[in-house]
Design a protein around this motif. Sequence first.
Motif, mmCIF file in Angstrom:
data_model
loop_
_atom_site.group_PDB
_atom_site.id
_atom_site.type_symbol
_atom_site.label_atom_id
_atom_site.label_comp_id
_atom_site.label_asym_id
_atom_site.label_seq_id
_atom_site.Cartn_x
_atom_site.Cartn_y
_atom_site.Cartn_z
ATOM 1 N N LYS A 146 17.511 -2.971 11.721
ATOM 2 C CA LYS A 146 16.816 -3.275 10.472
ATOM 3 C C LYS A 146 16.187 -4.666 10.521
ATOM 4 N N ASP A 147 14.909 -4.736 10.187
ATOM 5 C CA ASP A 147 14.182 -6.006 10.090
ATOM 6 C C ASP A 147 14.253 -6.488 8.645
ATOM 7 N N SER A 148 15.008 -7.575 8.417
ATOM 8 C CA SER A 148 15.219 -8.072 7.048
ATOM 9 C C SER A 148 13.936 -8.549 6.391
ATOM 10 N N TRP A 149 12.906 -8.829 7.163
ATOM 11 C CA TRP A 149 11.621 -9.264 6.607
ATOM 12 C C TRP A 149 10.685 -8.070 6.370
ATOM 13 N N ARG A 150 11.174 -6.863 6.663
ATOM 14 C CA ARG A 150 10.395 -5.654 6.375
ATOM 15 C C ARG A 150 11.127 -4.704 5.436
ATOM 16 N N LYS A 157 9.301 -1.719 -3.622
ATOM 17 C CA LYS A 157 8.769 -1.267 -2.345
ATOM 18 C C LYS A 157 9.441 -1.960 -1.164
ATOM 19 N N ALA A 158 10.074 -3.105 -1.413
ATOM 20 C CA ALA A 158 10.792 -3.779 -0.332
ATOM 21 C C ALA A 158 11.942 -2.924 0.184
ATOM 22 N N ALA A 159 12.452 -1.985 -0.647
ATOM 23 C CA ALA A 159 13.563 -1.115 -0.248
ATOM 24 C C ALA A 159 13.099 0.256 0.205
ATOM 25 N N PHE A 160 11.767 0.486 0.240
ATOM 26 C CA PHE A 160 11.242 1.766 0.713
ATOM 27 C C PHE A 160 11.288 1.803 2.242
ATOM 28 N N ILE A 161 11.783 2.887 2.781
ATOM 29 C CA ILE A 161 11.829 3.061 4.230
ATOM 30 C C ILE A 161 10.598 3.865 4.663
ATOM 31 N N ASP A 162 9.779 3.285 5.524
ATOM 32 C CA ASP A 162 8.588 3.980 5.995
ATOM 33 C C ASP A 162 8.727 4.320 7.481
ATOM 34 N N GLU A 163 7.634 4.777 8.093
ATOM 35 C CA GLU A 163 7.670 5.197 9.489
ATOM 36 C C GLU A 163 8.067 4.060 10.429
ATOM 37 N N ILE A 164 7.564 2.857 10.144
ATOM 38 C CA ILE A 164 7.880 1.711 11.012
ATOM 39 C C ILE A 164 9.368 1.390 10.958
ATOM 40 N N ASP A 165 9.939 1.418 9.760
ATOM 41 C CA ASP A 165 11.377 1.135 9.622
ATOM 42 C C ASP A 165 12.204 2.187 10.361
ATOM 43 N N ARG A 171 0.818 -1.211 0.000
ATOM 44 C CA ARG A 171 0.000 0.000 0.000
ATOM 45 C C ARG A 171 0.859 1.272 0.000
ATOM 46 N N LEU A 172 2.149 1.109 0.150
ATOM 47 C CA LEU A 172 3.041 2.268 0.209
ATOM 48 C C LEU A 172 3.316 2.770 -1.203
ATOM 49 N N SER A 173 3.158 4.055 -1.429
ATOM 50 C CA SER A 173 3.407 4.633 -2.749
ATOM 51 C C SER A 173 4.754 5.349 -2.762
ATOM 52 N N HIS A 174 5.158 5.781 -3.933
ATOM 53 C CA HIS A 174 6.441 6.473 -4.068
ATOM 54 C C HIS A 174 6.424 7.805 -3.315
ATOM 55 N N GLU A 175 5.262 8.378 -3.157
ATOM 56 C CA GLU A 175 5.177 9.693 -2.532
ATOM 57 C C GLU A 175 5.321 9.639 -1.012
ATOM 58 N N ASN A 176 4.806 8.560 -0.374
ATOM 59 C CA ASN A 176 4.824 8.542 1.088
ATOM 60 C C ASN A 176 5.926 7.677 1.676
ATOM 61 N N ARG A 177 6.995 7.462 0.911
ATOM 62 C CA ARG A 177 8.176 6.815 1.463
ATOM 63 C C ARG A 177 9.183 7.884 1.846
ATOM 64 N N PHE A 178 10.066 7.562 2.765
ATOM 65 C CA PHE A 178 11.075 8.526 3.179
ATOM 66 C C PHE A 178 12.294 8.490 2.244
ATOM 67 N N GLN A 179 12.848 7.306 2.048
ATOM 68 C CA GLN A 179 14.029 7.155 1.217
ATOM 69 C C GLN A 179 14.194 5.679 0.873
#
Length: 463
Positions: free
Chosen positions: A198-202, A184-192, A148-156
């Motif tokens: 680093k959680d390798s499964w996230r 998206k597996a490489a997108f860093i979000d708020e949880i990360d 559900r994460l888009s390119h716009e709401n990822r941090f880096q």
Amino acid sequence: MYNYSITPHGLVLLVISEVTIPLKHRTLPFFLALYIINIGEGGHRPCIQTFAADQFGDHLPSEKATKRSFFNWWYLGIVLAGTTATLIVPYVQGKYGWGWGYGISGVVVAVALVVFLAGKSTYRQEAPVGSSVTKVAQVVVAAFKKQRLSHENRFQLCLIEAGESSQAMTRNLAHTNQFRFLDKAAFIDEIDMSLDKKDSWRLSTVNQVKPVKILFRLIPIWLSCLMFTVVIAQIHTLYTKQASTLNRTIWSNNHELQPASFQVITGLTILAAVPIYERLLIPTAKHLTGNPFGITMLQRIGCGIFFSILTMMISALVESKRVRIATQHGLIDRPKTTLPMSVWWLVPQYVLMGISDVFTIVGLQELFYDQVPEEMRSMGAAAYLSIVGVGNFISSALISLVQVITAKHGDEWLKGDNLNKAHLDYFYWLLACLSGLSLVFYVPLAKGFIYKKLQSDGEVMII
């Protein structure tokens, strides 16, 4: 694929066969030996070819060019051994007993092990890099969690993590826009960002995502080649049944060839075709196409699929002639009577099967070695071998399905007790049509396939 299997469990079966033991006590050791060889094959076959190809370095142009020829000569050696075994071992078993046949196979494998170990100090060996299956699973799970994460709401992006060597980065795979959902597996979000570690499964690095994209790219090719392995499965089953009904005498009426022995024709064809392909077809193709390798791996596979279609068409025509002869001589209801038709009518379909093998099987071996990341080459070999295994299962399922459907309509295509009253030619035409559909499916996939590339020094990755 030309089937080869030298049995390391031969010595076990030699002991079992030579000692008088009640049947119920012989069954368990016999099947135990078969299971042991299957476990050994499962670990041996995906690794040995990859290990041998790794002896040629990709960083040296001369060795990289030689590696393209390696797969041809590798397969030639396998077929040579398989053909020799097919000629010699059954003869020994028939003349001296099954124990001797199994024993010879066991001794040959034991000698091969000694020779292999003798060269241990001379081999190039890649350093272990951990479980490739786990790494692939981590990327897929991480991408699914962030679907559900888009390119716009990822941090880096997670570009690199501690432990990735600079050497690995210098051979970094170029980024592609295929299968963007995996990015998206490489997108860093708020949880990360909130996690201390680093959680390798996230969260995966960009470098971990790229190899998974390559594997996903090969899945459609894998699926489109299943029908080819269904076709080649017939050489060990229905082809042998055809041969058993025909006149197999040679030299004199006292000498008759065994039906299964004609599988050697396919092996001999491969032995002749590989040098011709290597020394004649490749140089000619280089001149015509300008490609330094003659034709691409996918073009080679496509040629083999085409020859497999032609093989089934020829097989159907020969089978129609066989049934006509049985009808003309009133032998339709006499399945055990040898037909007045030479078994050499089957030679063209065996030869064409060998030619299709040289193109597709060797092409698949090379593709699934070359187009996977270096640390996943054993997985690539296993993926190629699984095509053959799954194809054999599909062949059995297709035969059962055809039997059920045609039996309901009162006209069985594949009568097990009387091949003369069956419609084996219809089944061959069915396989030709299905193979044609698979080729139609394969061609656009091959044209749209993006070969693996390395990122150039200084090249900027854009997602």
